[in-house]
Design a protein around this motif. Structure first.
Motif: not given
Ligand code: GTP
Ligand code: MG
Length: 685
Positions: A211, A215, A218-219
């Motif tokens: 997880t 993230s 994603e950034t």
């Protein structure tokens, strides 16, 4: 370059990295851990034990905090790294601000402490403004608990750049025992004062890692379309691509990675060093950022200036271009800055003589007599334009000082000049009226350290007092007063006689004199003497302060052909004032300043109350332009109340609030406060 994870474009050569961050976050401890890890020191010291490389001065050891910059050069995997350990206290912020222009990157050491977020924000702003790539190091993880999962939620408000979590902690019970590196996808357990050990990534940790890594990616994908597509299509991006993006986006100021650890146990330190090695830019990028002219002669930027008690001067410089060593003559602007007589590698207070310094290196040059911190030095025939200039924050607190022993007066003056050269955030003002030497600085501790340095380094013991407030007095009604000076007993006599019409004038009109003599009752040549006598008497009015805002006309008088003189008419003028003013309802005037306080919004109510409690008249408050979560409070406030205002502003804002002020007007002051001031003045006389 497989050893570098395949990201062939890592910067090479010497780096210059600042350790910055809020007060007491562990920068000096981290420096110590880095020096131990890289073998620059045998054993990691601690701030408590007083045996760290940083904070080695008597003053820093005494106060258990950094009060100046520490410079230490070490080697890591074949490259030289110079770390600049900056003080965290806002009172010593100038030492940090002065080095920022010439560094490659900053490691921002912080804590998971809500109260320190505004201070963190202030520091990140400076780095953002200079476009300096930065890594956050969340320190003191040994004290953190499971709340550590909210790291980004707590820290993000302090940063305008998007933070990305590079590591997540792993636990043994409630205690953090290690971390997962989200780029490497590897789990580590901390070892005290030794590199962390790789362990299998499994169980809960493996799920959390998925997880958290997603993230992070994603950034990164916000600025990389290809990565975005891979994520959307559920394709695992190659590790090299992740590293490339991390490096690229850090350098371009698009993201700020967050690492964590416990400096006191050297946990997480190797990851910091590796991140610097692989991701931080080097001198090539830094020179470009600064606009150093390509192909130029040796260029050096002065980071710090230090005087020893015995006259030796050291300039710590970053070489931005070329090479320089013993005998190199530098220009600073159009002036000669001096000729290098000694090149040193620094490790805190110890220095080691070395050969010429190459581009990218950070060294100390001895004997650049005219070089100042912030100077851009050029070794060529042509000076290089100044690459940066850091103006100190205006000082906020003052003390009046004098040498305990008269014989040290001259020594004090020289020592103050040297200290002001090292630290332009102090200033020295000679008050011509009170003959006080007033030392201005950034706060109570800052001033205390300056006075300690005067004693320790220069051997001058001093006395300190509250500086005098610029009170004045004026009159509220007029009078016509005769001033007569007559001495005619034996020998040459003295005779002067004047009649003065004394009248009040509006605020800030000052003083004016008018000659209304007709028929030569006071001969023309004596009239300037009358005015001189008056001006002299106005220096000290009936309440004990300089008298302002009045008009005096000379309307009548008489003279004696033999006994009159300039002196006699001066005395007559003085007598007219001394006898006249007490009949004019003298009144005290106090300086009122316009004060502008900046503070985090949650402290605004406290600041308003504080200002009102100090006879301040609030003019208004507003959100601070371009500063989310900050306010500006404006008030008019008497000078006497500004004296130690900073102490309370800082305590109301966890150290992050500050103010500026400028003179606004003089205001009448009556009643008990005025009586006390006048009585104190009489007692002092
Ligand atoms: N528990 C814990 N304490 C730490 C750690 N690192 C530093 N400290 C303590 O925090 C205090 C401040 O440490 P310093 O290294 O002096 O902090 P600093 O950021 O250099 O302080 P200033 O330069 O004055 O702003 C000291 O008491 C350290 O022992 C850590 O990793 N864990
Ligand atoms: Mg420190």
């Amino acid at each position: 370059m497989a050893a570098n994870g395949g990201n062939g474009a890592r910067a090479a050569g010497p780096r210059c990295v600042a350790l910055v961050g809020p007060f007491q976050s562990g920068k000096t401890t981290l420096l110590e851990a880095i020096l131990a890890r890289t073998g620059a020191v045998q054993r990691q010291g601690s701030v408590e034990a007083g045996n760290t490389v940083g904070d080695a001065s008597k003053e820093a050891r005494h106060h258990h905090m950094s009060v100046e910059l520490t410079v230490a050069t070490c080697n890591f995997m074949g490259d030289a790294y110079t770390f600049l350990d900056c003080p965290g206290s806002v009172e010593f912020a100038h030492d940090m601000r002065a080095v920022l222009p010439a560094i490659d990157a900053a490691v921002v050491v912080c804590e998971l402490d809500e109260k320190k977020i505004p201070q963190l924000q202030l520091i990140l702003r400076e780095l953002e403004d200079h476009k300096i790539p930065r890594i956050l190091f969340v320190n003191k993880i040994d004290k953190a608990d499971a709340g550590v999962h909210d790291v980004l939620k707590l820290l993000q408000p302090a940063s305008r750049t998007k933070l990305i979590l590079r590591q997540i902690p792993t636990f043994a019970g409630d205690i953090i025992s290690g971390f997962v590196d989200l780029a490497l996808e590897r789990a580590f357990v901390y070892k005290e004062h030794a590199p962390s050990e790789v362990v299998p990534l499994e169980g809960d940790a493996a799920d959390l890692e998925k997880t958290a890594r997603f993230s992070m990616l994603e950034t990164l994908a916000d600025h990389d379309d290809e990565l975005m597509e891979q994520l959307l299509e559920d394709i695992q991006p190659p590790r090299d691509k992740v590293f490339d993006d991390l490096r690229q986006e850090l350098r371009e100021g698009l993201v700020c990675p967050v690492l964590m650890g416990t400096a006191a146990r050297a946990n997480g330190v190797l990851r910091v060093l590796k991140a610097l090695r692989h991701e931080s830019p080097g001198i090539v990028e830094t020179a470009k950022r600064l606009g150093v002219k390509a192909g130029s002669d040796a260029i050096a930027y002065v980071l710090k200036t230090q005087n020893t008690a015995h006259g030796g001067k050291m300039s710590v410089v970053r070489m931005l271009a070329g090479q320089a060593g013993d005998g190199t003559t530098f220009l600073s602007g159009d002036d000669e800055a001096g000729r290098v007589a000694g090149v040193f590698k620094l490790l805190g207070q110890s220095s080691e003589k070395r050969g010429p310094a190459a581009v990218g290196e950070t060294v100390a040059f001895a004997k650049l007599d005219k070089a100042k911190t912030g100077d851009t030095l050029s070794a060529g025939k042509q000076p290089h334009a100044a690459l940066a200039r850091t103006t100190p924050h205006p000082p906020v607190l003052a003390i009046a000082i004098s040498a305990k022993e008269r014989k040290d007066d001259v020594k004090l003056g020289l020592a103050l000049n040297k200290l002001a050269e090292e630290d332009p955030s102090i200033s020295i003002v000679h008050n011509a009226e009170t003959h006080e030497v007033v030392l201005w600085g950034q706060g109570e501790m800052h001033l205390r350290v300056v006075t300690e340095r005067l004693a320790d380094r220069f051997g001058v013991a001093i006395e300190r007092r509250q500086p005098a407030v610029g009170y004045r007095e004026t009159i509220r009604k007029g009078v016509v007063q005769r001033g007569r000076h007559k001495k005619q007993s034996g020998g040459h006599g003295q005779y002067g006689d004047v009649v003065l019409d004394i009248k009040p004038m509006p605020r800030s009109a000052g003083f004016s004199f008018e000659d209304k003599i007709t028929g030569g009752v006071v001969p023309r040549n004596y009239i300037p003497s009358v005015e001189e006598g008056i001006i002299d008497a106005l220096k000290h009015g009936p309440l004990g302060f300089p008298v302002v805002d009045l008009h005096v006309s000379l309307i009548d008088g008489s003279y004696h052909t033999v006994d009159s003189s300039d002196m006699a008419f001066q005395t007559a003028g003085r007598i007219g004032i001394v006898e006249g003013l007490p009949q004019c309802q003298p009144v005290l005037l106090e300086p009122i300043h316009l004060v502008e306080i900046v503070c985090p919004s949650e402290a605004t109510a406290k600041i308003n109350a504080l200002m009102s409690g100090r006879r301040g008249q609030i003019i208004g408050f507003d959100t601070r332009d371009g500063w989310d979560g900050w306010d500006v409070v404006r008030a008019k406030m008497p000078e006497s109340e500004i004296g130690d205002l900073i102490v309370e502003v800082r305590s109301a804002t966890a150290g992050s609030g500050t103010f500026t002020f400028k003179f606004d007007h003089m205001a009448e002051l009556t009643g008990r406060t005025a009586d006390q001031i006048i009585a104190a003045r009489r007692a002092a006389e």
